[in-house]
Structure formats: structure tokens, C-alpha cells
Scaffold this motif. Structure first.
Motif, mmCIF file in Angstrom:
data_model
loop_
_atom_site.group_PDB
_atom_site.id
_atom_site.type_symbol
_atom_site.label_atom_id
_atom_site.label_comp_id
_atom_site.label_asym_id
_atom_site.label_seq_id
_atom_site.Cartn_x
_atom_site.Cartn_y
_atom_site.Cartn_z
ATOM 1 N N LEU A 73 59.422 94.928 35.985
ATOM 2 C CA LEU A 73 58.655 94.630 37.204
ATOM 3 C C LEU A 73 58.901 95.103 38.808
ATOM 4 O O LEU A 73 60.268 95.239 38.697
ATOM 5 C CB LEU A 73 58.946 93.026 37.838
ATOM 6 C CG LEU A 73 57.976 91.380 36.872
ATOM 7 C CD1 LEU A 73 58.156 91.985 35.606
ATOM 8 C CD2 LEU A 73 58.610 90.457 37.009
ATOM 9 N N GLY A 74 58.433 95.137 39.107
ATOM 10 C CA GLY A 74 57.922 95.939 40.617
ATOM 11 C C GLY A 74 57.812 97.580 40.193
ATOM 12 O O GLY A 74 58.031 98.570 41.697
ATOM 13 N N GLU A 75 57.968 97.840 38.905
ATOM 14 C CA GLU A 75 57.133 99.398 38.987
ATOM 15 C C GLU A 75 55.999 99.221 38.288
ATOM 16 O O GLU A 75 55.620 98.456 37.402
ATOM 17 C CB GLU A 75 58.699 100.273 38.470
ATOM 18 C CG GLU A 75 58.435 99.669 36.746
ATOM 19 C CD GLU A 75 59.082 100.728 36.568
ATOM 20 O OE1 GLU A 75 59.777 102.212 36.656
ATOM 21 O OE2 GLU A 75 59.717 100.407 35.159
ATOM 22 N N ASP A 76 55.330 100.325 38.856
ATOM 23 C CA ASP A 76 54.023 100.272 38.311
ATOM 24 C C ASP A 76 53.298 101.996 37.268
ATOM 25 O O ASP A 76 53.471 102.185 38.191
ATOM 26 C CB ASP A 76 52.906 99.947 38.587
ATOM 27 C CG ASP A 76 51.486 99.910 38.227
ATOM 28 O OD1 ASP A 76 51.489 100.157 36.587
ATOM 29 O OD2 ASP A 76 50.198 100.093 38.352
ATOM 30 N N SER A 97 66.464 86.517 34.676
ATOM 31 C CA SER A 97 68.077 87.946 34.979
ATOM 32 C C SER A 97 67.634 88.944 33.415
ATOM 33 O O SER A 97 67.580 89.260 32.683
ATOM 34 C CB SER A 97 68.717 87.109 33.892
ATOM 35 O OG SER A 97 68.671 86.412 32.675
ATOM 36 N N ALA A 98 65.825 88.711 33.203
ATOM 37 C CA ALA A 98 65.659 89.676 32.121
ATOM 38 C C ALA A 98 63.861 90.459 33.505
ATOM 39 O O ALA A 98 64.038 91.492 32.189
ATOM 40 C CB ALA A 98 64.362 89.276 31.425
ATOM 41 N N HIS A 99 64.260 90.114 34.136
ATOM 42 C CA HIS A 99 62.805 91.086 35.010
ATOM 43 C C HIS A 99 63.743 92.427 35.606
ATOM 44 O O HIS A 99 63.156 93.461 35.535
ATOM 45 C CB HIS A 99 62.482 90.942 36.019
ATOM 46 C CG HIS A 99 63.558 90.051 37.141
ATOM 47 N ND1 HIS A 99 64.639 89.775 37.771
ATOM 48 C CD2 HIS A 99 63.487 91.132 37.994
ATOM 49 C CE1 HIS A 99 64.837 89.544 38.494
ATOM 50 N NE2 HIS A 99 64.578 90.714 38.945
ATOM 51 N N HIS A 100 64.794 92.868 35.594
ATOM 52 C CA HIS A 100 65.313 94.412 35.877
ATOM 53 C C HIS A 100 66.192 95.011 34.091
ATOM 54 O O HIS A 100 66.495 95.782 34.042
ATOM 55 C CB HIS A 100 66.286 93.729 36.120
ATOM 56 C CG HIS A 100 67.863 93.215 36.203
ATOM 57 N ND1 HIS A 100 67.769 91.271 35.949
ATOM 58 C CD2 HIS A 100 68.858 93.280 35.273
ATOM 59 C CE1 HIS A 100 68.938 91.335 35.637
ATOM 60 N NE2 HIS A 100 69.816 92.635 35.254
ATOM 61 N N LYS A 101 65.768 94.066 33.564
ATOM 62 C CA LYS A 101 65.931 94.463 31.714
ATOM 63 C C LYS A 101 65.023 94.814 31.365
ATOM 64 O O LYS A 101 65.163 96.503 30.358
ATOM 65 C CB LYS A 101 66.752 93.753 30.839
ATOM 66 C CG LYS A 101 68.474 93.389 31.792
ATOM 67 C CD LYS A 101 68.811 92.120 30.702
ATOM 68 C CE LYS A 101 70.521 91.601 31.802
ATOM 69 N NZ LYS A 101 71.433 91.106 30.909
ATOM 70 N N HIS A 103 60.312 85.905 41.519
ATOM 71 C CA HIS A 103 60.897 87.484 41.521
ATOM 72 C C HIS A 103 59.557 87.767 40.908
ATOM 73 O O HIS A 103 59.528 88.973 40.272
ATOM 74 C CB HIS A 103 61.831 88.031 40.386
ATOM 75 C CG HIS A 103 61.418 87.522 38.789
ATOM 76 N ND1 HIS A 103 61.788 85.929 38.390
ATOM 77 C CD2 HIS A 103 60.943 87.614 37.864
ATOM 78 C CE1 HIS A 103 61.603 85.686 37.173
ATOM 79 N NE2 HIS A 103 60.886 86.960 36.815
ATOM 80 N N CYS A 104 58.498 86.781 40.668
ATOM 81 C CA CYS A 104 57.175 87.709 40.658
ATOM 82 C C CYS A 104 56.855 89.147 41.880
ATOM 83 O O CYS A 104 56.883 88.818 42.916
ATOM 84 C CB CYS A 104 56.113 86.572 41.298
ATOM 85 S SG CYS A 104 54.271 86.959 40.667
#
Length: 476
Positions: free
Chosen positions: A305-308, A47-51, A293-294
Motif C-alpha cells: 500500500l502506498g506504492e504502485d 499492522s500488515a500494510h507495511h509488511k 491507511h487506505c
């Protein structure tokens, strides 16, 4: 059951929660304490990876293990996978970059060292960086990813620096399987190959994990899914690490494109299909919570996560002068409080408070003994954990709390934006200094559960922040 599984269970046992190795977990059961501890960690919490954002600092070039799936590449901006970096950093550069990212990305909650080699094979560079980060960025969580070969002798240093999240890459618990994944390991000055090297690695991983559990450190296990090598074995890994108390199992698909130059890639080892990954995770999920979600990030990744965004923060692009971090931290706390409380922290009646607590459950720590304060936002919507702030310990013993004005000044600076500080005990000198700084000291709720205590305190407060500050300073 393999011999290694039996050894692991003999060491830690299949007992109920609360045993010395951290207890067991059902496939979906996270305790409240665990959930809170990872609530702001995008690599641990789904629940934290998009926040929240993370940052990897590439300060560890050497490795003590040669994996068949790894080829470390430096000065490479075109690949996105573990072991790849654009810039290797020294300690000073790492700290400069970390402070710049923390100022530019207030959602940054975690800084980790994950390579491009193994952090614990680069002890001086890694620990000097972690020590500098702990001092310079007291509100940021620190974590380390390692193959585990040098972990047992490193645990004490990791704990002392406040690292309470460690990821171990464990691809097998059976030396016969593991021997097909590694070319060699380098241990105590000797290079080992085959099953002998694989067994040493497994034994070190087990011992390191046991020591982490004893110190209350959360452990996530990474495993690379290699078709035909360990795909049928990973459920057994999940079963065994559950009994040791690991928190989460992250099964990642092998990356083996020939252009990456790895042993597997050059020798035709195929990558798993998406269906195969799903099937292995489902089998392993019978024993352990599975991470899905890794993003298999670079060793210098920056952002969500999902952006660099790592290329935005190359050394040449960093500002020559950086902001005072106290002001940056206060702004970061406000942003993260709004994220954590879904905007409730913006309510006029909301309060930010610091709590001295040993395990995050009750208010059980003397102000002068605290090395970190948990930061909470309290409003009509409830009590929300915002983050942590690490401080230098004011008291060096049970009674030696005098003549540490420099430490107290630093602590006051770190807590200056709090409405109140909760602790079990507090000396008269620090009490007066907190009040003079406009921060209310609170000891009335010692040894009580944190959320219940904070709710009770908030209900008694004037619902106008201006009135609260006047009251704290003794004006009203």
C-alpha cells in the motif's frame, strides 16, 4: 433512526457476539480469530500494510451501478484512483500476471478483483479468474470488492472458492441520501433511478452482507465521504453495519477533480478537507473500528500500500516461461514466515507445520475433509500463523477416501516442505505417504486449541532439524 437502520437492526439485532449476523463490536474490539484472519491482509490490517503486498486483477470492465464519483478509464497509467487501469485482462492473462507477481514479490499475500467495473456484474470473468487463482496459487488469499447489487446470488460461489474477505461499498443506508450519489442502477434487466434504485441497492447490500456473515466471511465496508451529501450520515452507517457484524469501516475522501471527468467533478462538487475526514471518522469511530491507511488504489494496483508497481508487470514485460509454482510457494512461505515471526522462523529449531482446522481455533478436521491448511511457524519465540494453503478435498464423503491418488499426490506436493501435519483423524494410506515424504502426521492433539497443541508438540521435538527428518522416516 432512519427506516433502513431499523430494518437492518430488525434483521440482525443488537445482540452480543455470536448471533447469526456476526455479533457486535466495540469501536476498537477485534477478536483473536478476526485479528488472525486479517493478519496478512494489508487492506484490512493496519499492522500488515507495511509488511505484505496486494495485487488487483483488472478483469471486470462492466458495472451495474453508475456512481456520480466514478469514471472508469482504461489504458491509463497516469492516474491513481479506483476505476483506472492500464490493461484489461482476460482470464488467461490474469493468471499469467498473478503467477509472475507472486514469484517476483514474495510478500504478496492477497489478490483481489476490484474492477475497473464491479466484479459481480462480470460473473463469468470474475469467477473463472478466482477459480484459476485458487488452483494455481493455493497459498494466496482471495478477496473481492463490490457495490453489493449482485451480492446475494453470488455468496455461495464466493464461499466455495475460498473467498473469505469481501469489501462492500455502501455510501448510505437511507434511500433519500443514496439517491443523490447514484445516477442509476441496473437490476434484473431494468434500469432504476432515484430513490427506487437507491432502495433496491441498499436492500441487496443488506441481504448480501447477511449471507456473508452466515458463512463466516469477513466484511469491510467502504464509504465515500461526500461533503453536503452523506457527511452527516456516515456515523449512522457505522452504527448500522456494526449491528450487522461488519469488521471494519473505511471512510474515504471523495476524489472529484474536474480532469477525472466524473459527474461530481464536472459539476463542482468539492472534495472534503483532511479535517472533515478526520471529524467524520472520529464520529463513526464511536461505533466501528475505522480504517485510516487506505490508499484508494487503482483497479490494477500491485505492491505494498502506498506504492504502485503495476507498470513493472504489464503483459509485454512478463517472462515467457514461469517457474514451477511449488518451488515459488515454498520460498514465499519462508519469506512470509520470517515476516510474520519477526525473523524467529530462521532459528535452527523453528518448525513449519500445517493444521487442518475449520475455524482456526482448534485442531478439529479430518485430513481428508480439509479444503485448506493453516500454516504455522513454531520456535522458541512462540507460535505464528504464516498463511494458508488450499487443497482439493481428498475425501468426497464420510467414507469415500479411496482411489484418489491424483488428489493425494497434489496435496503431498503442497505440503512437502512442512515438518508436520496436524489433524483430528488420518487414514493409514495418507499417513504412510506423508511419512514417506518426510512429513510427520500428528493426531495426538485432536480437538485441542491450536497454539497450545503446537507449543506442546514443539517442546517434545529434537532441536536439530536433521534429527527430526531421520526420526520421521523411521531411521532413528
Amino acid at each position: 433512526m432512519t427506516n433502513n437502520t431499523a430494518v437492518m437492526r430488525q434483521k440482525c439485532g443488537s445482540q452480543s457476539k455470536g448471533n447469526g449476523c456476526g455479533g457486535t463490536h466495540s469501536a476498537t474490539d477485534f477478536s483473536m480469530a478476526q485479528a488472525e484472519k486479517v493478519a496478512h491482509h494489508p487492506c484490512y490490517s493496519p499492522s500488515a500494510h507495511h509488511k505484505y503486498a496486494r495485487m488487483h486483477l483488472a478483469v471486470a470492465p462492466a458495472c451495474n451501478v453508475q456512481c456520480h464519483y466514478c469514471n472508469r478509464k482504461y489504458d491509463c497509467a497516469n492516474e491513481s484512483r479506483p476505476g483506472v487501469v492500464s490493461e484489461l485482462l482476460n482470464v488467461e492473462q490474469a493468471l499469467q500476471k498473478a503467477k509472475a507477481v507472486a514469484a517476483a514479490i514474495p510478500q504478496l499475500s492477497v489478490i483481489g478483483i476490484a474492477g475497473p467495473g464491479d466484479p459481480l456484474a462480470n460473473q463469468t470473468r470474475t469467477f473463472d479468474t478466482l477459480e484459476g487463482l485458487r488452483s494455481a496459487l493455493p497459498d494466496v488469499k482471495l478477496c473481492v470488492s463490490t457495490n453489493g447489487l449482485a451480492l446475494p446470488q453470488s455468496v455461495d460461489s464466493l464461499v466455495e472458492l475460498g473467498v473469505d474477505h469481501v469489501t462492500i461499498t455502501m455510501n448510505a443506508i437511507d434511500a433519500h441520501v443514496s439517491a443523490g450519489i447514484y445516477d442509476w442502477i441496473y437490476f434484473d434487466g431494468v434500469r432504476y433511478r432515484g430513490k427506487e434504485g437507491a432502495q433496491i441497492l441498499i436492500d441487496q447490500q443488506i441481504e448480501g452482507m447477511r449471507k456473508l456473515m452466515e458463512n463466516g466471511v469477513l466484511v469491510k465496508i467502504n464509504s465515500v465521504l461526500i461533503p453536503g451529501v452523506n457527511d452527516l450520515h456516515l456515523a449512522e452507517v457505522s452504527h448500522a453495519i456494526r449491528d450487522m457484524g461488519a469488521f471494519l469501516h473505511n471512510i474515504m475522501p471523495l476524489i472529484s477533480k474536474p480532469e477525472h471527468g466524473t459527474y461530481y467533478g464536472l459539476n463542482g462538487q468539492r472534495e472534503p478537507t483532511a479535517e472533515e475526514v478526520t471529524q467524520v471518522r472520529e464520529r463513526s469511530g464511536a461505533f466501528m473500528p475505522q480504517m485510516a491507511h487506505c490508499q484508494q488504489c487503482r483497479a490494477d494496483a500491485v505492491g505494498m500500500l502506498g506504492e504502485d508497481r503495476s507498470q513493472e508487470f504489464n503483459l509485454s514485460a512478463l517472462p515467457a516461461q514461469q517457474q514451477d509454482y511449488s518451488a515459488v510457494m515454498q520460498q514465499r512461505t519462508r519469506v512470509q514466515a520470517a515476516i510474520a515471526s519477526a525473523g524467529a522462523s530462521d532459528d535452527e529449531d523453528a518448525r513449519l507445520v500445517a493444521v487442518a482446522t475449520q475455524q482456526g481455533q482448534v485442531i478439529d478436521q479430518h485430513f481428508g475433509h480439509a479444503k485448506r491448511f493453516h500454516i504455522y511457524s513454531i520456535s522458541g519465540e512462540g507460535v505464528t500463523l504464516v498463511g494458508e494453503r488450499h487443497v482439493a478435498q481428498y475425501c468426497q464423503g464420510q467414507t469415500e477416501c479411496d482411489d484418489h491418488d491424483d488428489v493425494m499426490a497434489d496435496t503431498l506436493n503442497l505440503l512437502a516442505d512442512m515438518d508436520a501435519v496436524f489433524c483430528s483423524r488420518l487414514g493409514l494410506g495418507p499417513w504412510q505417504k506423508l511419512e514417506a515424504a518426510g512429513v510427520q502426521p500428528v493426531v495426538d492433539y485432536a480437538w485441542q486449541p491450536i497454539r497450545e497443541a503446537l507449543t506442546a508438540w514443539w517442546q517434545l521435538q529434537p532441536k536439530d532439524k536433521h534429527d527430526v527428518k531421520l526420526h520421521v522416516r523411521g531411521v532413528a
